[in-house]
Enzyme design. Structure first.
Site, PDB file in Angstrom:
ATOM      1  N   ASP A 285     -10.448   1.474  -0.461  1.00  0.00           N
ATOM      2  CA  ASP A 285     -10.344  -0.110  -0.683  1.00  0.00           C
ATOM      3  C   ASP A 285      -9.212  -0.556   0.141  1.00  0.00           C
ATOM      4  OD1 ASP A 285     -12.462  -0.276  -2.128  1.00  0.00           O
ATOM      5  OD2 ASP A 285     -11.500  -0.487  -4.113  1.00  0.00           O
ATOM      6  N   GLY A 286      -8.213   0.374   0.492  1.00  0.00           N
ATOM      7  CA  GLY A 286      -7.077  -0.128   1.209  1.00  0.00           C
ATOM      8  C   GLY A 286      -7.160  -0.259   2.802  1.00  0.00           C
TER       9      GLY A 286
ATOM     10  N   LYS B  15      -7.108  -4.053   4.758  1.00  0.00           N
ATOM     11  CA  LYS B  15      -6.439  -4.358   6.018  1.00  0.00           C
ATOM     12  C   LYS B  15      -7.386  -5.013   6.725  1.00  0.00           C
ATOM     13  CE  LYS B  15      -5.503  -1.498   9.930  1.00  0.00           C
ATOM     14  NZ  LYS B  15      -5.811  -0.193  10.590  1.00  0.00           N
TER      15      LYS B  15
ATOM     16  N   ASP C  44       9.853  -5.913 -15.272  1.00  0.00           N
ATOM     17  CA  ASP C  44      10.109  -5.006 -14.189  1.00  0.00           C
ATOM     18  C   ASP C  44       9.288  -5.810 -13.060  1.00  0.00           C
ATOM     19  OD1 ASP C  44      11.407  -3.210 -15.235  1.00  0.00           O
ATOM     20  OD2 ASP C  44      10.180  -1.756 -14.987  1.00  0.00           O
TER      21      ASP C  44
ATOM     22  N   THR D  90      -9.345  -4.945 -11.016  1.00  0.00           N
ATOM     23  CA  THR D  90      -9.591  -3.685 -11.259  1.00  0.00           C
ATOM     24  C   THR D  90      -8.620  -2.636 -10.366  1.00  0.00           C
ATOM     25  OG1 THR D  90     -11.323  -3.667  -9.597  1.00  0.00           O
ATOM     26  CG2 THR D  90     -12.044  -3.639 -11.756  1.00  0.00           C
ATOM     27  N   ALA D  91      -7.701  -3.169  -9.731  1.00  0.00           N
ATOM     28  CA  ALA D  91      -6.828  -2.420  -9.123  1.00  0.00           C
ATOM     29  C   ALA D  91      -5.540  -2.471  -9.719  1.00  0.00           C
ATOM     30  CB  ALA D  91      -6.467  -3.078  -7.743  1.00  0.00           C
ATOM     31  N   TYR D  92      -4.185  -2.733  -9.459  1.00  0.00           N
ATOM     32  CA  TYR D  92      -2.724  -2.673  -9.972  1.00  0.00           C
ATOM     33  C   TYR D  92      -2.812  -3.485 -11.123  1.00  0.00           C
ATOM     34  CZ  TYR D  92       2.299  -3.080 -10.032  1.00  0.00           C
ATOM     35  OH  TYR D  92       3.453  -2.766 -10.442  1.00  0.00           O
ATOM     36  N   SER D  93      -3.280  -4.857 -11.320  1.00  0.00           N
ATOM     37  CA  SER D  93      -3.371  -5.433 -12.430  1.00  0.00           C
ATOM     38  C   SER D  93      -3.930  -4.711 -13.673  1.00  0.00           C
ATOM     39  CB  SER D  93      -4.241  -6.840 -12.317  1.00  0.00           C
ATOM     40  OG  SER D  93      -4.422  -7.499 -13.623  1.00  0.00           O
TER      41      SER D  93
END
Length: 296
Positions: free
Chosen positions: A77-78, A82, A180, A191-194
């Site tokens: 996914d990265g 990009k 933070d 579905t990622a960082y969140s």
């Protein structure tokens, strides 16, 4: 581009160039179908060292200097993010091939490349459009791309104490987060960082965004879901007088006092989907929903 030839721009994860057999098969397939193939420069150099055979391609490109019918992202996914950032407003459909763990965006397995390309050449596929959000930093210029397919995160620096983020939506004060950080996510990024900081899973094309604090000081502050047509303004205060803004994981240091504005981008990212591919089955498979994880 001559006649009815299809043209492809290929982005890849340099470390995945080791898996060159799959990549070679795909390039060979495209050439045999009379396609014009262009490879992103750094990935081309990685491939060059791995493939002994001559790479039969139409050219090498750098940055956003490509104009093709389709983009192929080879990686996770990265790598897809990009590629999407380079495609930007060009509206070129992206085919995401996953060379590692199962991904949400890169959803074509290496074993399915030929089958997927068959569908592309036959015109038997669906295009899914995904919303993009934009970060505006006022007079403080961002070095990188301000557009995010996944999320925009405002974060404290490594060893700094928590930051204060005053948030308003369409000019109406929402709340001041002591935390933070704060993650503003599209459905794609849900579905990622969140998700890892307790945000909700949002189905694509919902037309909404989520705002989720990272390690909030107050336990009664919860994620909130809002329309993606709004304008979100954030004012950050920090003891260290600076903080990080991460746009799809690309982080930059900004100084305290900058007003951040987040809005929906004027374009969408277009993803090639094989017919029959469904979001909920992907969700069950990747997050192992419904699986009994108890040990016998």
């Amino acid at each position: 581009m001559a006649g009815n030839k299809l043209s492809f721009a290929i982005f890849g994860n340099d470390s995945r160039a080791l898996e060159s057999v799959r990549i070679w098969e795909m390039l060979d397939y495209l050439v045999k179908h009379d396609a014009e193939v262009y490879v992103e420069q750094s990935f081309y150099h990685a491939l060059e060292h791995k493939l002994n055979d001559e790479l039969v391609i139409a050219g090498v490109f750098e940055g956003v200097n490509f104009d093709v019918d389709y983009v192929i992202s080879l990686g996770g996914d990265g790598t897809f993010l990009k590629a999407a950032s380079k495609v930007g407003p060009k509206q070129i459909p992206i085919i995401g091939v996953n060379m590692g763990r199962l991904g949400f965006l890169a959803n074509v397995l290496p074993s399915e490349i030929k089958e997927t390309l068959d569908a592309v050449f036959a015109g038997q596929f669906e295009i899914e459009e995904r919303a993009v959000i934009k970060l505006d930093t006022g007079n403080e210029p961002l070095e990188g791309n301000p557009y995010a397919l996944n999320d925009i995160a405002i974060l404290k620096r490594d060893n700094a104490s928590m930051i204060s983020i005053r948030a308003s939506v369409n000019g109406e004060y929402l709340v001041t987060y002591l935390a933070d950080g704060l993650v503003i996510s599209t459905p794609t990024g849900s579905t990622a960082y969140s998700l890892s900081v307790g945000g909700p899973i949002i189905v694509p094309q919902s037309g909404i965004l989520s705002i989720t604090p990272v390690a909030p000081h107050s336990l009664n502050i919860r994620p909130i879901v809002i329309s993606d047509e709004v304008e979100i303004k954030l004012e950050v205060e920090s003891r260290s007088h600076n903080f990080l803004a991460a746009v799809d994981g690309r982080s930059e240091k900004l100084r305290e006092g900058v007003t951040l504005t987040i809005t929906k981008a004027p374009y969408k990212v277009r993803i090639v989907k094989r017919s029959g591919q469904r979001f909920f089955s992907t969700l069950r498979e990747k997050l192992m929903w419904g699986a009994d994880t108890r040990k016998l």
